[in-house]
Design a protein around this motif. Structure first.
Motif, PDB file in Angstrom:
ATOM      1  N   LEU A  12       1.066  -1.209  -0.207  1.00  8.24           N
ATOM      2  CA  LEU A  12       0.069   0.137  -0.037  1.00  8.24           C
ATOM      3  C   LEU A  12       0.720   1.408  -0.177  1.00  8.24           C
ATOM      4  N   GLU A  13       1.831   0.977   1.276  1.00  2.00           N
ATOM      5  CA  GLU A  13       2.417   2.054   0.744  1.00  2.00           C
ATOM      6  C   GLU A  13       4.017   2.930  -0.301  1.00  2.00           C
ATOM      7  N   SER A  14       3.757   1.370  -1.082  1.00  2.23           N
ATOM      8  CA  SER A  14       4.760   1.476  -1.878  1.00  2.23           C
ATOM      9  C   SER A  14       3.618   1.898  -3.423  1.00  2.23           C
ATOM     10  N   GLY A  15       2.705   2.452  -3.019  1.00  2.00           N
ATOM     11  CA  GLY A  15       1.823   3.121  -4.772  1.00  2.00           C
ATOM     12  C   GLY A  15       0.393   2.741  -4.683  1.00  2.00           C
ATOM     13  N   ILE A  16      -0.143   1.126  -3.737  1.00  4.15           N
ATOM     14  CA  ILE A  16      -0.873   0.827  -4.740  1.00  4.15           C
ATOM     15  C   ILE A  16      -2.346   1.950  -3.509  1.00  4.15           C
ATOM     16  N   SER A  17      -2.420   1.752  -2.346  1.00  4.51           N
ATOM     17  CA  SER A  17      -3.411   2.937  -1.856  1.00  4.51           C
ATOM     18  C   SER A  17      -3.394   4.317  -2.547  1.00  4.51           C
ATOM     19  N   THR A  18      -2.641   5.221  -3.125  1.00  2.00           N
ATOM     20  CA  THR A  18      -2.887   5.529  -4.621  1.00  2.00           C
ATOM     21  C   THR A  18      -3.938   5.445  -5.558  1.00  2.00           C
ATOM     22  N   ILE A  19      -3.206   3.776  -6.171  1.00  2.00           N
ATOM     23  CA  ILE A  19      -4.100   3.543  -7.351  1.00  2.00           C
ATOM     24  C   ILE A  19      -5.765   3.313  -6.871  1.00  2.00           C
ATOM     25  N   ILE A  20      -5.764   2.719  -5.594  1.00  2.00           N
ATOM     26  CA  ILE A  20      -7.237   2.850  -4.842  1.00  2.00           C
ATOM     27  C   ILE A  20      -8.036   4.208  -4.403  1.00  2.00           C
ATOM     28  N   ALA A  21      -7.307   5.218  -3.938  1.00  2.00           N
ATOM     29  CA  ALA A  21      -7.742   5.829  -3.812  1.00  2.00           C
ATOM     30  C   ALA A  21      -8.492   6.972  -5.182  1.00  2.00           C
ATOM     31  N   ARG A  22      -7.427   6.923  -6.314  1.00  2.00           N
ATOM     32  CA  ARG A  22      -8.376   7.442  -7.789  1.00  2.00           C
ATOM     33  C   ARG A  22      -9.377   6.309  -7.526  1.00  2.00           C
ATOM     34  N   TYR A  23      -9.445   4.992  -7.976  1.00  2.00           N
ATOM     35  CA  TYR A  23     -10.641   4.441  -8.299  1.00  2.00           C
ATOM     36  C   TYR A  23     -11.121   4.936  -7.930  1.00  2.00           C
ATOM     37  N   VAL A  24     -11.493   4.907  -6.084  1.00  2.00           N
ATOM     38  CA  VAL A  24     -12.970   5.012  -5.579  1.00  2.00           C
ATOM     39  C   VAL A  24     -13.309   6.310  -5.760  1.00  2.00           C
ATOM     40  N   GLN A  25     -12.481   7.535  -6.020  1.00  2.00           N
ATOM     41  CA  GLN A  25     -12.631   8.850  -6.694  1.00  2.00           C
ATOM     42  C   GLN A  25     -13.309   8.638  -8.231  1.00  2.00           C
ATOM     43  N   ASP A  26     -12.971   7.539  -8.671  1.00  2.00           N
ATOM     44  CA  ASP A  26     -13.210   7.818 -10.400  1.00  2.00           C
ATOM     45  C   ASP A  26     -14.831   6.917 -10.762  1.00  2.00           C
ATOM     46  N   ASN A  27     -15.095   6.459  -9.220  1.00  2.96           N
ATOM     47  CA  ASN A  27     -16.167   4.861  -9.185  1.00  2.96           C
ATOM     48  C   ASN A  27     -17.656   5.596  -7.674  1.00  2.96           C
ATOM     49  N   PRO A  28     -17.842   6.450  -8.243  1.00  2.48           N
ATOM     50  CA  PRO A  28     -18.350   6.773  -6.808  1.00  2.48           C
ATOM     51  C   PRO A  28     -19.749   5.787  -6.421  1.00  2.48           C
ATOM     52  N   ASP A  29     -19.354   4.935  -7.550  1.00  2.00           N
ATOM     53  CA  ASP A  29     -20.814   3.759  -6.831  1.00  2.00           C
ATOM     54  C   ASP A  29     -20.499   2.526  -5.643  1.00  2.00           C
ATOM     55  N   VAL A  30     -18.703   2.655  -5.958  1.00  2.00           N
ATOM     56  CA  VAL A  30     -18.125   1.443  -5.532  1.00  2.00           C
ATOM     57  C   VAL A  30     -17.491   1.776  -4.343  1.00  2.00           C
ATOM     58  N   GLN A  31     -17.466   0.719  -3.207  1.00  2.90           N
ATOM     59  CA  GLN A  31     -17.476   1.426  -1.644  1.00  2.90           C
ATOM     60  C   GLN A  31     -16.255  -0.489  -1.588  1.00  2.90           C
ATOM     61  N   VAL A  32     -15.075   0.298  -1.089  1.00  3.21           N
ATOM     62  CA  VAL A  32     -13.853  -0.265  -1.368  1.00  3.21           C
ATOM     63  C   VAL A  32     -13.414  -0.576   0.420  1.00  3.21           C
ATOM     64  N   LEU A  33     -13.719  -1.764   0.798  1.00  2.00           N
ATOM     65  CA  LEU A  33     -13.175  -2.231   2.181  1.00  2.00           C
ATOM     66  C   LEU A  33     -11.544  -2.824   2.488  1.00  2.00           C
ATOM     67  N   LEU A  34     -10.692  -2.042   2.834  1.00  2.00           N
ATOM     68  CA  LEU A  34      -9.492  -2.419   2.181  1.00  2.00           C
ATOM     69  C   LEU A  34      -9.377  -3.096   3.930  1.00  2.00           C
ATOM     70  N   ASP A  35      -8.789  -4.069   4.190  1.00  2.00           N
ATOM     71  CA  ASP A  35      -8.038  -4.962   4.882  1.00  2.00           C
ATOM     72  C   ASP A  35      -6.303  -4.683   5.184  1.00  2.00           C
ATOM     73  N   ALA A  36      -5.530  -3.469   5.371  1.00  2.00           N
ATOM     74  CA  ALA A  36      -4.405  -3.482   5.617  1.00  2.00           C
ATOM     75  C   ALA A  36      -3.159  -4.516   6.654  1.00  2.00           C
ATOM     76  N   THR A  37      -2.841  -5.509   6.093  1.00  2.00           N
ATOM     77  CA  THR A  37      -2.664  -6.721   7.118  1.00  2.00           C
ATOM     78  C   THR A  37      -1.104  -7.166   6.308  1.00  2.00           C
ATOM     79  N   ASN A  38      -0.376  -7.519   7.327  1.00  3.68           N
ATOM     80  CA  ASN A  38       0.736  -8.176   6.918  1.00  3.68           C
ATOM     81  C   ASN A  38       0.938  -9.608   7.029  1.00  3.68           C
ATOM     82  N   ARG A  39      -0.245  -9.949   7.551  1.00  4.45           N
ATOM     83  CA  ARG A  39      -1.126 -11.531   7.288  1.00  4.45           C
ATOM     84  C   ARG A  39      -1.070 -12.314   6.473  1.00  4.45           C
TER      85      ARG A  39
END
Length: 305
Positions: free
Chosen positions: A106-133
């Protein structure tokens, strides 16, 4: 009264009432009139009441049948509404997408891609589990999980889609680099202080590959070891030591002069960034388009050359 086992019989009954005869209802449903009549009679037997008064020329509802018909219409309407919801989710991105991703990715850039996707798709909700397990996408009801592994990927019954490659490079602050001669080989960096991702066995080894594919291993004792990439990056910028970090994480720091790329001819073995999910069948647009956005995000930012 026994529980009704086939809700289709309620729909068939409602269709007979709406069309006024078995013949008309059977024609509209594409069924044989005799079969439709048997289904309605079986429904009455199951309920233990008469729903229709039958004559040779007409049908009419009993009082119980009239009340029962109103509930059947409500059930048919709910079924249509449920089907429309599914059809809408199949036609454009909408609904909830449940995913898991390691913090480092996420810290390497994936969080930015996900945030942009959510902004571009207002009808989508993303539930993201940030975990190393290591998550279980089936047991935990996830649409997909993002992982990075060295090739080849392990065999799995799950579906896999490659998103890109993750390459780590050696970086240090200009202040730290000024205290040592310009390194020309890995040997000339071994006296520098280092930083590292945490290791469960407290053995810290960097494996670096040159342009010809030759691998050099470097065992070291870091001044700071952590599983938090953000902390490693800040320590490197502060001049605490040399760090091997994802290229995409430090690219802007290198361009801004906060970090220097050491030994540009060496890098880690590329890790395969990939998504795993239960199956490709029935994948809704919200999930498929998010996967497409992740692939495009890696390609657009030259993350996996």
């Amino acid at each position: 009264m026994n529980a009704i086992t086939d809700l289709n019989d309620l729909r068939l009954f409602a269709e007979v009432v709406e069309r006024g005869s078995y013949t008309a209802a059977a024609r509209g449903l594409g069924l044989q009139t005799s079969k439709l009549s048997r289904r309605v009679r079986a429904l009455e037997e199951e309920l233990g009441v008469r729903l229709l008064n039958r004559t040779s020329r007409s049908l009419s509802l009993t009082e119980t049948g009239r009340q029962f018909h109103q509930h059947c219409l409500a059930l048919v309407a709910e079924a249509k509404a449920a089907k429309e919801i599914v059809e809408r989710t199949r036609s454009k991105p909408q609904g909830t997408v449940r995913i898991a991703c390691p913090v480092a990715l996420l810290e390497s850039g994936i969080s930015t891609i996900i945030a942009r996707y959510v902004q571009d798709n207002p009808d989508v909700q993303v539930l993201l589990d940030a975990t190393n397990r290591r998550v279980d996408v089936v047991e935990e009801g996830l649409d997909f999980a993002i992982r990075v592994r060295l090739p080849p990927l392990e065999n799995t019954d799950l579906a896999v889609r490659q998103l890109g490659l993750s390459i780590h490079i050696l970086v240090a602050s200009p202040e730290l680099a000024a205290r040592y001669p310009v390194p020309g080989s890995i040997e000339s960096v071994k006296e520098w202080p280092t930083l590292s991702m945490a290791s469960s066995n407290e053995r810290f080894v960097w494996n670096l590959v040159d342009a010809e594919g030759r691998v050099t291993s470097w065992a070291h004792q870091p001044r700071l070891a952590t599983d938090d990439l953000a902390s490693l990056r800040m320590a490197a910028i502060s001049g605490v030591g040399v760090a091997m970090l994802p290229r995409e994480l430090v690219e802007t720091d290198i361009q801004g002069g906060r970090l220097q790329h050491l030994l540009p001819g060496l890098a880690s073995t590329p890790g395969l960034v990939h998504a795993i999910f239960p199956t490709r069948r029935g994948m809704v647009p919200a999930v498929r388009h998010l996967l497409d956005a992740l692939v495009a995000g890696f390609e657009g930012q030259n993350r996996w050359r």
